[in-house]
Design a protein around this motif. Sequence first.
Motif, PDB file in Angstrom:
ATOM      1  N   CYS A 135     -13.736  10.588   0.492  1.00 55.67           N
ATOM      2  CA  CYS A 135     -13.649  10.946  -0.932  1.00 55.67           C
ATOM      3  C   CYS A 135     -12.425  10.324  -1.607  1.00 55.67           C
ATOM      4  N   ARG A 136     -11.594   9.662  -0.838  1.00 49.33           N
ATOM      5  CA  ARG A 136     -10.410   8.946  -1.313  1.00 49.33           C
ATOM      6  C   ARG A 136      -9.288   9.835  -1.848  1.00 49.33           C
ATOM      7  N   SER A 137      -9.314  11.092  -1.476  1.00 47.32           N
ATOM      8  CA  SER A 137      -8.253  12.005  -1.897  1.00 47.32           C
ATOM      9  C   SER A 137      -6.988  11.737  -1.102  1.00 47.32           C
ATOM     10  N   ARG A 138      -5.858  12.008  -1.739  1.00 49.19           N
ATOM     11  CA  ARG A 138      -4.569  11.926  -1.060  1.00 49.19           C
ATOM     12  C   ARG A 138      -3.773  13.202  -1.281  1.00 49.19           C
ATOM     13  N   SER A 166      -9.836  17.262  -3.525  1.00 45.76           N
ATOM     14  CA  SER A 166     -10.943  16.586  -4.211  1.00 45.76           C
ATOM     15  C   SER A 166     -12.301  17.127  -3.786  1.00 45.76           C
ATOM     16  N   LEU A 185      -7.674   7.219   9.055  1.00 48.04           N
ATOM     17  CA  LEU A 185      -8.653   6.394   8.333  1.00 48.04           C
ATOM     18  C   LEU A 185      -9.966   6.250   9.086  1.00 48.04           C
ATOM     19  N   CYS A 219     -16.196  15.805   4.663  1.00 49.40           N
ATOM     20  CA  CYS A 219     -15.283  14.839   5.294  1.00 49.40           C
ATOM     21  C   CYS A 219     -14.691  15.331   6.611  1.00 49.40           C
ATOM     22  N   ILE A 261      -4.649  11.831   3.779  1.00 48.67           N
ATOM     23  CA  ILE A 261      -5.688  10.988   3.194  1.00 48.67           C
ATOM     24  C   ILE A 261      -7.046  11.507   3.657  1.00 48.67           C
ATOM     25  N   CYS A 262      -7.992  11.488   2.758  1.00 48.46           N
ATOM     26  CA  CYS A 262      -9.366  11.892   3.063  1.00 48.46           C
ATOM     27  C   CYS A 262     -10.226  10.656   2.724  1.00 48.46           C
ATOM     28  N   PRO A 263     -10.430   9.761   3.701  1.00 48.68           N
ATOM     29  CA  PRO A 263     -11.050   8.471   3.415  1.00 48.68           C
ATOM     30  C   PRO A 263     -12.394   8.501   2.677  1.00 48.68           C
ATOM     31  N   THR A 277       0.854  -1.192   0.000  1.00 43.47           N
ATOM     32  CA  THR A 277       0.000   0.000   0.000  1.00 43.47           C
ATOM     33  C   THR A 277       0.888   1.239   0.000  1.00 43.47           C
TER      34      THR A 277
END
Length: 164
Positions: free
Chosen positions: A94-97, A110, A159, A127, A90-92, A71
């Motif tokens: 919206c899945r942005s990194r 995002s 997370l 978020c 990480i923005c769980p 990962t």
Amino acid sequence: MNGVVSRKLVPGLVIVVLAVLLGLAACGSRSDVRIRPNWINADIGQDTVSVSAAEVEKAGMAHFRLASGGTELVFMAYKLGNDFQVRSSICPPCRSRSFSLQGDILVCDSCQTTFSAKTGDGVAGPCIDYPKAAVPFIVNAGKLVMKGSDLMTAYQNTLKPGRP
């Protein structure tokens, strides 16, 4: 009479014009400029990870990656006032990194959720329940030095909703 009135108004007009110009200059130098992330390389040791403090300062908002068990983990580093900050990036939901820095606010690139750059706590947006966990570090020989285990803990804590 008009000459007398004009002479009395000129100093006041000059003050008003100067005030407006100073106000415009202040607006241009406010912290509303959004600093987009720049990727930097991390030096990985046995149980330490380090990034150059000078690179972080130059970038304004730096992101770096680590591989862990297949990962890719992403982190951010930036300077807020006189202090460096390192956080999980990480923005769980919206899945942005990727995050940008706008004054003392982190902005998810995002979903546009905002977080306090000082505490990592959510401010506004979808978020906000996922604060950006801080990573403890020391400054040594011009580098921000972190333990690998502290990076993993911060990533895992980000997370989950809320504080650990």
